[in-house]
Scaffold this active site. Structure first.
Site, PDB file in Angstrom:
ATOM      1  N   TYR A 141      10.370  30.019 -19.619  1.00  0.00           N
ATOM      2  CA  TYR A 141      10.134  30.679 -18.489  1.00  0.00           C
ATOM      3  C   TYR A 141       8.959  29.624 -17.556  1.00  0.00           C
ATOM      4  CZ  TYR A 141      11.057  34.964 -19.667  1.00  0.00           C
ATOM      5  OH  TYR A 141      11.594  36.548 -19.819  1.00  0.00           O
ATOM      6  N   LYS A 191      15.013  29.268 -34.034  1.00  0.00           N
ATOM      7  CA  LYS A 191      16.594  29.480 -33.495  1.00  0.00           C
ATOM      8  C   LYS A 191      16.726  28.286 -34.793  1.00  0.00           C
ATOM      9  CE  LYS A 191      21.294  30.374 -33.158  1.00  0.00           C
ATOM     10  NZ  LYS A 191      22.232  30.725 -34.404  1.00  0.00           N
ATOM     11  N   ASP A 223      19.412  35.574 -33.648  1.00  0.00           N
ATOM     12  CA  ASP A 223      20.519  36.627 -33.836  1.00  0.00           C
ATOM     13  C   ASP A 223      20.553  37.261 -35.222  1.00  0.00           C
ATOM     14  OD1 ASP A 223      20.773  33.770 -35.369  1.00  0.00           O
ATOM     15  OD2 ASP A 223      22.810  33.496 -35.007  1.00  0.00           O
ATOM     16  N   ASP A 247      11.253  38.966 -25.533  1.00  0.00           N
ATOM     17  CA  ASP A 247      11.741  39.367 -24.080  1.00  0.00           C
ATOM     18  C   ASP A 247      12.997  40.265 -24.436  1.00  0.00           C
ATOM     19  OD1 ASP A 247      12.188  40.303 -21.973  1.00  0.00           O
ATOM     20  OD2 ASP A 247      13.499  38.911 -20.849  1.00  0.00           O
ATOM     21  N   ASP A 251      13.906  44.861 -25.505  1.00  0.00           N
ATOM     22  CA  ASP A 251      14.202  46.183 -24.751  1.00  0.00           C
ATOM     23  C   ASP A 251      15.766  46.013 -26.072  1.00  0.00           C
ATOM     24  OD1 ASP A 251      13.607  45.155 -23.000  1.00  0.00           O
ATOM     25  OD2 ASP A 251      14.978  44.895 -21.322  1.00  0.00           O
TER      26      ASP A 251
HETATM   27  C1  IPM Z   1       9.784  41.987 -19.027  1.00  0.00           C
HETATM   28  C2  IPM Z   1      10.130  42.037 -18.018  1.00  0.00           C
HETATM   29  C3  IPM Z   1       9.498  40.695 -16.806  1.00  0.00           C
HETATM   30  C4  IPM Z   1       9.837  39.140 -18.086  1.00  0.00           C
HETATM   31  C5  IPM Z   1      10.821  40.147 -15.575  1.00  0.00           C
HETATM   32  C6  IPM Z   1       9.987  41.179 -14.837  1.00  0.00           C
HETATM   33  C7  IPM Z   1      10.093  39.114 -15.421  1.00  0.00           C
HETATM   34  O1  IPM Z   1      11.654  41.449 -18.182  1.00  0.00           O
HETATM   35  O2  IPM Z   1       8.198  42.255 -18.505  1.00  0.00           O
HETATM   36  O3  IPM Z   1       9.560  42.189 -20.041  1.00  0.00           O
HETATM   37  O4  IPM Z   1      11.014  38.401 -18.523  1.00  0.00           O
HETATM   38  O5  IPM Z   1       9.221  39.035 -18.467  1.00  0.00           O
HETATM   39 MG    MG Z   2      11.794  42.078 -20.399  1.00  0.00          MG
END
Ligand code: IPM
Ligand code: MG
Length: 370
Positions: A141, A191, A223, A247, A251
């Site tokens: 990032y 990794k 992975d 990240d 999710d």
């Molecule tokens: C999160 C989001 C952010 C990230 C985006 C919106 C920049 O996906 O907070 O997980 O990647 O950190």
């Molecule tokens: Mg995210």
């Protein structure tokens, strides 16, 4: 007690869910006699539209001088042109970096009543209770060089994964510390079979291990971790990962909980110590959900639980945080559900109604319609 809180709702459903977290904070004020001074600011796409930048200096300063920041979400199709000179997300990344909140803590738990809302089988979800610790201010990032160059053979692009040993050590220590307060298992994600950053990561984790003899440390390739998260999620207690891996994995972990809309996060600049106050940044893990923005159907629970984490970590209000978490549990156990988690047997409610019912469970006076 009196506190200053910066409230940055952002774009899409961000302001809608943040408004419900603010309502619940109002219920906490009334029940416990605190004063939360709320300072609102624009961030993200709305700030680009109004001010020509995703983050005004005054909003950055506001965030820096507050006891805590309650954040919604940023981004959306309107600002998604890949060649645009500025993006809503830049505002978020700048805030995280400026506040130095390197430790992003994302708890994942399953509410009994929502097991049937998950796409996974109930037996897979049995016993799932984990915390993902994501490194938040380094890696791909922020690493330099970053960008695009036009060459005679076409465009090239570069992002850099860069970590110092110190950055790795401090985030791993957050993982170890959280594991000590839980089931004492730490899965360090890397990794290391391919990436140099990951080899350093694994080396540092191995060096720190003996300092936490009560914690069982294991190294898991990212992975393999992705696979095990849906295959045997209950095996995980605390997971610690670098920025991009964290990240993506969170999710995926959100699928366990039935909806992205349920998960909160806390981002801290220090190892959390119960009872010690530290400035922090609080946001639900979900995005702006442009497809449902403005319809009043977004799930505010992730934002409300983020406010609870804010009370616990930044304001030192442990009992108050627990009161919010209990109120959320009661609302969900009572069958209240926004459409993202609703089943045939649930009582479907709007974003506002969900917030109102949770506020009412914290403070009955707050539940009055009006
Ligand atoms: C999160 C989001 C952010 C990230 C985006 C919106 C920049 O996906 O907070 O997980 O990647 O950190
Ligand atoms: Mg995210």
């Amino acid at each position: 007690m009196e506190f200053n809180i910066a409230v940055l709702g952002g774009d899409g459903i961000g302001p809608e869910v943040t408004a419900e977290a603010v309502n619940v904070l109002g219920a906490v004020e009334r029940s416990f006699g605190h004063t939360f001074n709320l300072h609102y600011g624009d961030v993200g796409g709305i700030s680009i539209d109004k001010h020509g930048t995703p983050l005004l200096e005054e909003v950055r300063d506001l965030a820096g001088s507050s006891d805590a920041v309650l954040f919604g979400a940023v981004g959306g199709p309107k600002w998604d042109d890949p060649t645009a000179s500025m993006r809503p997300e830049d505002g978020l990344l700048e805030l995280r970096a400026q506040l130095g909140v390197f430790a992003n803590i994302r708890p994942v738990r399953i509410y009994d009543n929502l097991v049937e809302s998950s796409v996974l089988k109930p037996e897979v979800l049995d016993g799932v209770d984990m915390v993902v610790v994501r490194e938040l201010t380094g890696g791909l990032y922020y690493g330099e060089p970053k960008g695009r160059t036009e060459t005679p053979d076409g465009w090239t692009s570069v992002d850099t994964m860069y970590y110092t040993e110190a950055e790795i050590e401090r985030i791993l220590r957050v993982g170890f510390a959280l594991a000590q307060g839980r089931r004492k298992k730490l899965a360090s994600i890397d990794k290391a079979n391919v990436l140099e950053c990951s080899r350093l990561w694994r080396q540092v984790a191995t060096r720190l291990g003996p300092e936490y003899p009560d914690v069982e440390l294991e190294h898991v390739l990212v992975d393999a971790c992705a696979m095990q998260l849906v295959q045997r999620p209950a095996r995980f207690d605390v997971i610690v990962a670098e920025n991009t891996f964290g990240d993506i994995l969170t999710d995926e972990a959100a699928v366990l909980a039935a909806s992205m809309g349920l998960l909160p996060s806390a981002s801290l600049a220090d190892v959390p110590v119960p009872g010690r106050r530290t400035q922090g940044f609080y946001e639900p893990i979900h995005g702006t959900a442009p497809d449902i923005a403005g319809q009043g159907i977004a799930n505010p629970v992730g934002s409300i639980l983020s406010a609870a984490l804010m009370l616990r970590y930044s304001l030192g209000l442990t009992e108050e945080a627990a009161a919010i978490e209990r109120a959320v549990e009661d609302a969900l156990a009572g069958g209240l559900a926004t459409p993202d988690v609703a089943t045939e047997s649930s009582q479907r409610v709007s974003t506002v109604e969900m917030g109102r019912r949770i506020a009412a469970a914290v403070n009955p006076e707050s539940g009055k319609e009006g």
